[in-house]
Write an enzyme that holds these catalytic residues in place. Sequence first.
Site, PDB file in Angstrom:
ATOM      1  N   ASN A   7     -57.423  61.198  80.810  1.00  0.00           N
ATOM      2  CA  ASN A   7     -57.881  62.588  80.918  1.00  0.00           C
ATOM      3  C   ASN A   7     -58.156  63.142  79.506  1.00  0.00           C
ATOM      4  OD1 ASN A   7     -57.673  65.512  80.902  1.00  0.00           O
ATOM      5  ND2 ASN A   7     -57.000  65.364  83.020  1.00  0.00           N
ATOM      6  N   ASP A   9     -59.240  66.334  78.753  1.00  0.00           N
ATOM      7  CA  ASP A   9     -59.255  67.811  78.697  1.00  0.00           C
ATOM      8  C   ASP A   9     -58.646  68.361  77.406  1.00  0.00           C
ATOM      9  OD1 ASP A   9     -60.216  67.719  81.270  1.00  0.00           O
ATOM     10  OD2 ASP A   9     -58.360  68.405  82.217  1.00  0.00           O
ATOM     11  N   HIS A  10     -57.546  67.732  76.960  1.00  0.00           N
ATOM     12  CA  HIS A  10     -56.825  68.308  75.820  1.00  0.00           C
ATOM     13  C   HIS A  10     -57.629  68.251  74.528  1.00  0.00           C
ATOM     14  CE1 HIS A  10     -53.351  69.117  78.197  1.00  0.00           C
ATOM     15  NE2 HIS A  10     -53.280  67.861  78.592  1.00  0.00           N
ATOM     16  N   ARG A  18     -60.771  76.591  67.907  1.00  0.00           N
ATOM     17  CA  ARG A  18     -61.538  77.077  66.778  1.00  0.00           C
ATOM     18  C   ARG A  18     -63.001  77.383  67.123  1.00  0.00           C
ATOM     19  NH1 ARG A  18     -59.614  76.859  61.438  1.00  0.00           N
ATOM     20  NH2 ARG A  18     -57.483  77.551  61.640  1.00  0.00           N
ATOM     21  N   HIS A  43     -61.409  67.830  83.899  1.00  0.00           N
ATOM     22  CA  HIS A  43     -61.224  68.884  84.908  1.00  0.00           C
ATOM     23  C   HIS A  43     -62.100  70.069  84.508  1.00  0.00           C
ATOM     24  CE1 HIS A  43     -58.019  71.536  87.211  1.00  0.00           C
ATOM     25  NE2 HIS A  43     -59.266  71.786  87.592  1.00  0.00           N
ATOM     26  N   ARG A  45     -62.592  73.499  85.077  1.00  0.00           N
ATOM     27  CA  ARG A  45     -61.890  74.600  85.742  1.00  0.00           C
ATOM     28  C   ARG A  45     -62.830  75.776  85.919  1.00  0.00           C
ATOM     29  NH1 ARG A  45     -55.998  73.757  85.335  1.00  0.00           N
ATOM     30  NH2 ARG A  45     -55.832  75.782  86.307  1.00  0.00           N
ATOM     31  N   ARG A  49     -61.594  76.802  80.718  1.00  0.00           N
ATOM     32  CA  ARG A  49     -60.719  76.977  79.548  1.00  0.00           C
ATOM     33  C   ARG A  49     -60.729  75.764  78.622  1.00  0.00           C
ATOM     34  NH1 ARG A  49     -54.812  76.569  82.349  1.00  0.00           N
ATOM     35  NH2 ARG A  49     -55.658  78.215  83.646  1.00  0.00           N
ATOM     36  N   HIS A  50     -61.045  74.591  79.150  1.00  0.00           N
ATOM     37  CA  HIS A  50     -61.175  73.448  78.216  1.00  0.00           C
ATOM     38  C   HIS A  50     -62.557  72.796  78.350  1.00  0.00           C
ATOM     39  CE1 HIS A  50     -59.379  71.671  81.787  1.00  0.00           C
ATOM     40  NE2 HIS A  50     -58.161  72.073  81.477  1.00  0.00           N
ATOM     41  N   GLU A  70     -62.026  66.078  88.104  1.00  0.00           N
ATOM     42  CA  GLU A  70     -60.988  66.875  88.774  1.00  0.00           C
ATOM     43  C   GLU A  70     -61.540  68.264  89.000  1.00  0.00           C
ATOM     44  OE1 GLU A  70     -57.096  67.800  87.190  1.00  0.00           O
ATOM     45  OE2 GLU A  70     -56.939  65.710  86.666  1.00  0.00           O
ATOM     46  N   THR A 100     -51.055  74.199  83.756  1.00  0.00           N
ATOM     47  CA  THR A 100     -51.738  72.991  84.185  1.00  0.00           C
ATOM     48  C   THR A 100     -51.626  72.965  85.705  1.00  0.00           C
ATOM     49  OG1 THR A 100     -51.754  70.564  84.027  1.00  0.00           O
ATOM     50  CG2 THR A 100     -49.613  71.623  83.847  1.00  0.00           C
ATOM     51  N   THR A 101     -52.201  71.945  86.358  1.00  0.00           N
ATOM     52  CA  THR A 101     -52.107  71.884  87.821  1.00  0.00           C
ATOM     53  C   THR A 101     -50.641  71.848  88.221  1.00  0.00           C
ATOM     54  OG1 THR A 101     -54.085  70.533  87.683  1.00  0.00           O
ATOM     55  CG2 THR A 101     -53.019  70.671  89.823  1.00  0.00           C
ATOM     56  N   GLU A 151     -54.262  61.004  95.294  1.00  0.00           N
ATOM     57  CA  GLU A 151     -53.518  60.941  94.034  1.00  0.00           C
ATOM     58  C   GLU A 151     -52.170  61.592  94.276  1.00  0.00           C
ATOM     59  OE1 GLU A 151     -55.391  62.116  90.315  1.00  0.00           O
ATOM     60  OE2 GLU A 151     -53.418  62.564  89.459  1.00  0.00           O
ATOM     61  N   HIS A 191     -49.592  62.994  86.661  1.00  0.00           N
ATOM     62  CA  HIS A 191     -48.998  64.249  86.214  1.00  0.00           C
ATOM     63  C   HIS A 191     -47.660  63.983  85.555  1.00  0.00           C
ATOM     64  CE1 HIS A 191     -48.916  68.525  85.735  1.00  0.00           C
ATOM     65  NE2 HIS A 191     -50.135  68.529  86.210  1.00  0.00           N
ATOM     66  N   GLY A 192     -47.607  64.306  84.273  1.00  0.00           N
ATOM     67  CA  GLY A 192     -46.356  64.186  83.529  1.00  0.00           C
ATOM     68  C   GLY A 192     -45.946  62.761  83.198  1.00  0.00           C
ATOM     69  N   GLY A 213     -52.973  62.183  80.769  1.00  0.00           N
ATOM     70  CA  GLY A 213     -53.620  62.946  79.706  1.00  0.00           C
ATOM     71  C   GLY A 213     -52.687  63.314  78.569  1.00  0.00           C
ATOM     72  N   HIS A 214     -51.744  64.214  78.856  1.00  0.00           N
ATOM     73  CA  HIS A 214     -50.984  64.853  77.783  1.00  0.00           C
ATOM     74  C   HIS A 214     -50.227  63.880  76.890  1.00  0.00           C
ATOM     75  CE1 HIS A 214     -47.866  67.421  75.943  1.00  0.00           C
ATOM     76  NE2 HIS A 214     -48.870  68.277  75.880  1.00  0.00           N
TER      77      HIS A 214
HETATM   78  N1  PXP Z   1     -53.678  64.268  87.648  1.00  0.00           N
HETATM   79  C1  PXP Z   1     -54.003  65.533  87.939  1.00  0.00           C
HETATM   80  C2  PXP Z   1     -54.507  65.845  89.297  1.00  0.00           C
HETATM   81  C3  PXP Z   1     -53.902  66.544  86.958  1.00  0.00           C
HETATM   82  O1  PXP Z   1     -54.219  67.810  87.271  1.00  0.00           O
HETATM   83  C4  PXP Z   1     -53.461  66.200  85.673  1.00  0.00           C
HETATM   84  C5  PXP Z   1     -53.386  67.262  84.612  1.00  0.00           C
HETATM   85  O2  PXP Z   1     -54.658  67.588  84.198  1.00  0.00           O
HETATM   86  C6  PXP Z   1     -53.134  64.854  85.412  1.00  0.00           C
HETATM   87  C7  PXP Z   1     -53.229  63.915  86.432  1.00  0.00           C
HETATM   88  C8  PXP Z   1     -52.675  64.405  84.072  1.00  0.00           C
HETATM   89  O3  PXP Z   1     -51.436  64.975  83.792  1.00  0.00           O
HETATM   90  P1  PXP Z   1     -50.805  64.840  82.353  1.00  0.00           P
HETATM   91  O4  PXP Z   1     -51.694  65.575  81.411  1.00  0.00           O
HETATM   92  O5  PXP Z   1     -49.459  65.456  82.500  1.00  0.00           O
HETATM   93  O6  PXP Z   1     -50.764  63.362  82.034  1.00  0.00           O
END
Ligand code: PXP
Length: 246
Positions: A7, A9-10, A18, A43, A45, A49-50, A70, A100-101, A151, A191-192, A213-214
């Site tokens: 992912n 997005d970040h 900036r 994603h 949105r 926002r990103h 997403e 986040t979601t 998912e 997620h996470g 992602g994160h």
């Molecule tokens: N899957 C979904 C559906 C998400 O919304 C996200 C967050 O954007 C992720 C996976 C990835 O999560 P993380 O950034 O915590 O790895």
Amino acid sequence: MITLNVNVDHFATVRNARGGAEPDPVAAAMIAEMAGASGIVCHLREDRRHIKDLDLDRIRKSVQTKLDLEMGANEEIIEIALRTIPELVTIVPEKRQELTTEGGLNVAESIPRFTKLCSKMHDKGIEVSFFVEPNEEQIDACVVAGADMVELHTGTYANLRRHDEIDAEFAHLKRSAEYARSAGLKVAAGHGLNYENTKRICSIHAINELSIGHSLVARAMFFGLETAVRDMVNLINTHYALSAKK
Ligand code: PXP
């Protein structure tokens, strides 16, 4: 085999801080692919926002593996998805104020609406995944709506600290992944997930793909994105293989 979807997005979040052009999420997607990612996730949105519309166009043009868009199930974004034609859309709940979601989508509550969405996407050759909590009711609803994939939300598993609670949530995820697979769905999870808690998830062989992602971006800040992605791909492959031997 379990594959990794990255992912990006970040990267857009840092860029937008900036208002300039760097870091470019499209460059991030290309580096992630070269380092071993099997797919790119972004994603779009409602509040942009990103990822912005132009990012999505550029990502669509550059992605060589597979693009997973997403998105919340709102009409404007559905129209954009139908024009962009990602290989996959993952439908998530979307609230404006959330960081986040937060949690899975309630597919069971609105089956007719999601059936229509699946059929629109399928007409364009786009596969559909729903981001849901790991439970049979939601998985059954995804099957009825015509989903290709689910998912499973791993956020609860990732946030728990007590071992007994982690074990119980892990068992939940494993059972749900196997249930979804046996119902004919492809299975993703996300997620996470990070470099620790992903190891155990790799022993669930009913899972096809992970969406992360994160933690990748956090590691990339210190060691670079190429290393961060390679390390995660190696970790997934190693722990998948180790659990296959048991
Ligand atoms: N899957 C979904 C559906 C998400 O919304 C996200 C967050 O954007 C992720 C996976 C990835 O999560 P993380 O950034 O915590 O790895």
